[in-house]
Scaffold this motif. Structure first.
Motif, PDB file in Angstrom:
ATOM      1  N   LEU A  13       0.829  -1.203   0.000  1.00 26.96           N
ATOM      2  CA  LEU A  13       0.000   0.000   0.000  1.00 26.96           C
ATOM      3  C   LEU A  13       0.867   1.258   0.000  1.00 26.96           C
ATOM      4  O   LEU A  13       0.576   2.234  -0.700  1.00 26.96           O
ATOM      5  CB  LEU A  13      -0.924  -0.015   1.222  1.00 26.96           C
ATOM      6  N   MET A  14       1.947   1.228   0.780  1.00 29.94           N
ATOM      7  CA  MET A  14       2.851   2.380   0.820  1.00 29.94           C
ATOM      8  C   MET A  14       3.574   2.547  -0.511  1.00 29.94           C
ATOM      9  O   MET A  14       3.781   3.671  -0.993  1.00 29.94           O
ATOM     10  CB  MET A  14       3.851   2.211   1.963  1.00 29.94           C
ATOM     11  N   TYR A  52       3.944   5.752  -3.163  1.00 30.72           N
ATOM     12  CA  TYR A  52       5.198   6.255  -3.734  1.00 30.72           C
ATOM     13  C   TYR A  52       5.103   6.330  -5.255  1.00 30.72           C
ATOM     14  O   TYR A  52       5.552   7.303  -5.877  1.00 30.72           O
ATOM     15  CB  TYR A  52       6.367   5.352  -3.353  1.00 30.72           C
ATOM     16  N   MET A  53       4.538   5.284  -5.845  1.00 29.83           N
ATOM     17  CA  MET A  53       4.426   5.243  -7.308  1.00 29.83           C
ATOM     18  C   MET A  53       3.508   6.345  -7.819  1.00 29.83           C
ATOM     19  O   MET A  53       3.779   6.964  -8.857  1.00 29.83           O
ATOM     20  CB  MET A  53       3.922   3.871  -7.753  1.00 29.83           C
ATOM     21  N   LEU A  54       2.428   6.616  -7.085  1.00 29.15           N
ATOM     22  CA  LEU A  54       1.535   7.712  -7.471  1.00 29.15           C
ATOM     23  C   LEU A  54       2.244   9.058  -7.359  1.00 29.15           C
ATOM     24  O   LEU A  54       2.062   9.947  -8.206  1.00 29.15           O
ATOM     25  CB  LEU A  54       0.281   7.698  -6.591  1.00 29.15           C
ATOM     26  N   ALA A  55       3.073   9.200  -6.302  1.00 30.38           N
ATOM     27  CA  ALA A  55       3.838  10.434  -6.134  1.00 30.38           C
ATOM     28  C   ALA A  55       4.829  10.619  -7.286  1.00 30.38           C
ATOM     29  O   ALA A  55       4.960  11.718  -7.845  1.00 30.38           O
ATOM     30  CB  ALA A  55       4.574  10.424  -4.796  1.00 30.38           C
ATOM     31  N   PHE A  56       5.525   9.540  -7.653  1.00 39.07           N
ATOM     32  CA  PHE A  56       6.468   9.615  -8.775  1.00 39.07           C
ATOM     33  C   PHE A  56       5.738   9.949 -10.074  1.00 39.07           C
ATOM     34  O   PHE A  56       6.261  10.690 -10.912  1.00 39.07           O
ATOM     35  CB  PHE A  56       7.219   8.291  -8.925  1.00 39.07           C
ATOM     36  N   ALA A  57       4.531   9.394 -10.243  1.00 39.17           N
ATOM     37  CA  ALA A  57       3.749   9.686 -11.449  1.00 39.17           C
ATOM     38  C   ALA A  57       3.394  11.171 -11.516  1.00 39.17           C
ATOM     39  O   ALA A  57       3.462  11.796 -12.583  1.00 39.17           O
ATOM     40  CB  ALA A  57       2.483   8.836 -11.467  1.00 39.17           C
ATOM     41  N   LEU A  58       3.024  11.742 -10.367  1.00 41.75           N
ATOM     42  CA  LEU A  58       2.720  13.173 -10.320  1.00 41.75           C
ATOM     43  C   LEU A  58       3.956  14.005 -10.629  1.00 41.75           C
ATOM     44  O   LEU A  58       3.884  14.991 -11.371  1.00 41.75           O
ATOM     45  CB  LEU A  58       2.158  13.548  -8.941  1.00 41.75           C
ATOM     46  N   VAL A  59       5.094  13.616 -10.052  1.00 36.88           N
ATOM     47  CA  VAL A  59       6.344  14.350 -10.289  1.00 36.88           C
ATOM     48  C   VAL A  59       6.722  14.305 -11.764  1.00 36.88           C
ATOM     49  O   VAL A  59       7.096  15.328 -12.362  1.00 36.88           O
ATOM     50  CB  VAL A  59       7.477  13.765  -9.420  1.00 36.88           C
ATOM     51  N   GLY A 112      13.779   3.987  -4.637  1.00 35.56           N
ATOM     52  CA  GLY A 112      12.432   3.450  -4.511  1.00 35.56           C
ATOM     53  C   GLY A 112      12.237   2.178  -5.316  1.00 35.56           C
ATOM     54  O   GLY A 112      11.651   1.198  -4.831  1.00 35.56           O
ATOM     55  N   VAL A 113      12.733   2.164  -6.552  1.00 35.47           N
ATOM     56  CA  VAL A 113      12.614   0.967  -7.390  1.00 35.47           C
ATOM     57  C   VAL A 113      13.389  -0.201  -6.788  1.00 35.47           C
ATOM     58  O   VAL A 113      12.918  -1.351  -6.795  1.00 35.47           O
ATOM     59  CB  VAL A 113      13.133   1.275  -8.817  1.00 35.47           C
ATOM     60  N   THR A 114      14.564   0.086  -6.235  1.00 34.99           N
ATOM     61  CA  THR A 114      15.372  -0.974  -5.604  1.00 34.99           C
ATOM     62  C   THR A 114      14.626  -1.612  -4.446  1.00 34.99           C
ATOM     63  O   THR A 114      14.594  -2.845  -4.301  1.00 34.99           O
ATOM     64  CB  THR A 114      16.713  -0.403  -5.112  1.00 34.99           C
ATOM     65  N   ASP A 115      14.002  -0.784  -3.612  1.00 35.54           N
ATOM     66  CA  ASP A 115      13.254  -1.325  -2.473  1.00 35.54           C
ATOM     67  C   ASP A 115      12.051  -2.143  -2.931  1.00 35.54           C
ATOM     68  O   ASP A 115      11.718  -3.178  -2.327  1.00 35.54           O
ATOM     69  CB  ASP A 115      12.793  -0.180  -1.562  1.00 35.54           C
ATOM     70  N   ILE A 116      11.392  -1.691  -3.982  1.00 33.16           N
ATOM     71  CA  ILE A 116      10.240  -2.437  -4.496  1.00 33.16           C
ATOM     72  C   ILE A 116      10.683  -3.803  -5.030  1.00 33.16           C
ATOM     73  O   ILE A 116      10.029  -4.831  -4.791  1.00 33.16           O
ATOM     74  CB  ILE A 116       9.534  -1.624  -5.600  1.00 33.16           C
TER      75      ILE A 116
END
Length: 277
Positions: free
Chosen positions: A71-72, A76-83, A117-121
């Protein structure tokens, strides 16, 4: 009591990065030229929704915090999409108006943040519960992003101070220009201001003649030096003025720190400028 404190700390550890969604998007939006409020509202909605869902699922459904990690990651992915949307929109706007976005350092920091972020995912996807320290690389990326943007802000503040000095310089120059009804006297006053402001010994205006020679028509000189208007009346275009033009076109300025360094490089320029001493 210790158990409750441990639970609270664990929740904060998992949800702290969720709270960076809104500040991050708002910060990126503030760097853009258009600065649309819709992006800030969307980021705030993502942050609050994720935060409320995490607490509700943890305390109402008694779900483990680790199971809420996807969920978290969605937030993050939505935030990156906005950025990314903000950056693409801003870049298109700047390109259509012939402007530079000035976000080179930001792209470096954002790249590190995205890589973390991608590494953690990927770690969570392939290792799951067998791998501890979820969010470590994202935190490292965030740290790099903060440091890079701190340096960028210092650069912007420095440039702003330079711009303020340039504005003051131009405003004072315009005051000199409007202080006289005589165009000839106005030019001489502007030359005087330029010379004093730049701590120069002399300031000249050379005008191009039809025969290709540049003639010295105005000169200002400090009190401790002698005038050279008659001695240095004209400048040749070849190997002097053309060199200055080429250098100015290349770097936006022409500065000679030591004329002696040009003695063997450009004899004409050396002899011309040397005669002024």
């Amino acid at each position: 009591m210790l158990l409750n404190a441990s639970i609270v700390l664990r929740i904060l550890d998992y949800t702290l990065l969720v709270l960076t969604v809104y500040p991050l998007v708002s910060f990126v939006n503030s760097l853009s030229i258009q600065r649309k409020k819709i992006y800030n509202k969307a980021a705030f909605l993502v942050m609050i929704t994720t935060f409320v869902l995490i607490f509700a699922l943890r305390f109402i459904r008694r779900m483990d915090m680790h199971s809420l990690t996807p969920l978290m990651y969605v937030s993050y992915m939505l935030a990156f999409a906005l950025v990314i949307t903000i950056l693409i929109t801003n870049r298109k706007y700047c390109k259509s108006h012939g402007m530079a976005d000035g976000l080179k350092r930001f792209y470096i920091g954002a790249g590190c943040l995205l890589a973390g972020g991608v590494t953690d995912i990927l770690i969570y996807t392939f290792f799951g519960k067998s791998k501890s320290g979820n969010g470590t690389f994202l935190r490292l990326g965030l740290l790099v992003f903060i440091v890079v943007m701190f340096l960028q802000i210092i650069s912007w503040l420095t440039e702003e101070r330079r711009q303020t000095k340039r504005d003051r310089f131009v405003n004072n120059l315009l005051q000199y220009a409007m202080s006289s009804d005589s165009s000839d006297l106005t030019i001489r006053q502007m030359l005087e201001y330029l010379g004093k402001e730049l701590n120069a010994d002399r300031a000249y205006i050379y005008e191009a003649r039809s025969d290709g020679v540049f003639q010295n028509t105005y000169e200002w000189y400090a009190e401790h030096v002698t005038p050279l208007t008659d001695k240095q009346k004209c400048l040749p275009y070849d190997e002097v003025v053309n060199v200055w033009y080429d250098e100015f076109k290349r770097s936006g300025q022409m500065i000679i720190y030591n004329i002696e360094a040009h003695k063997d490089i450009n004899a004409v320029m050396y002899n011309t400028l040397r005669s002024e001493e």
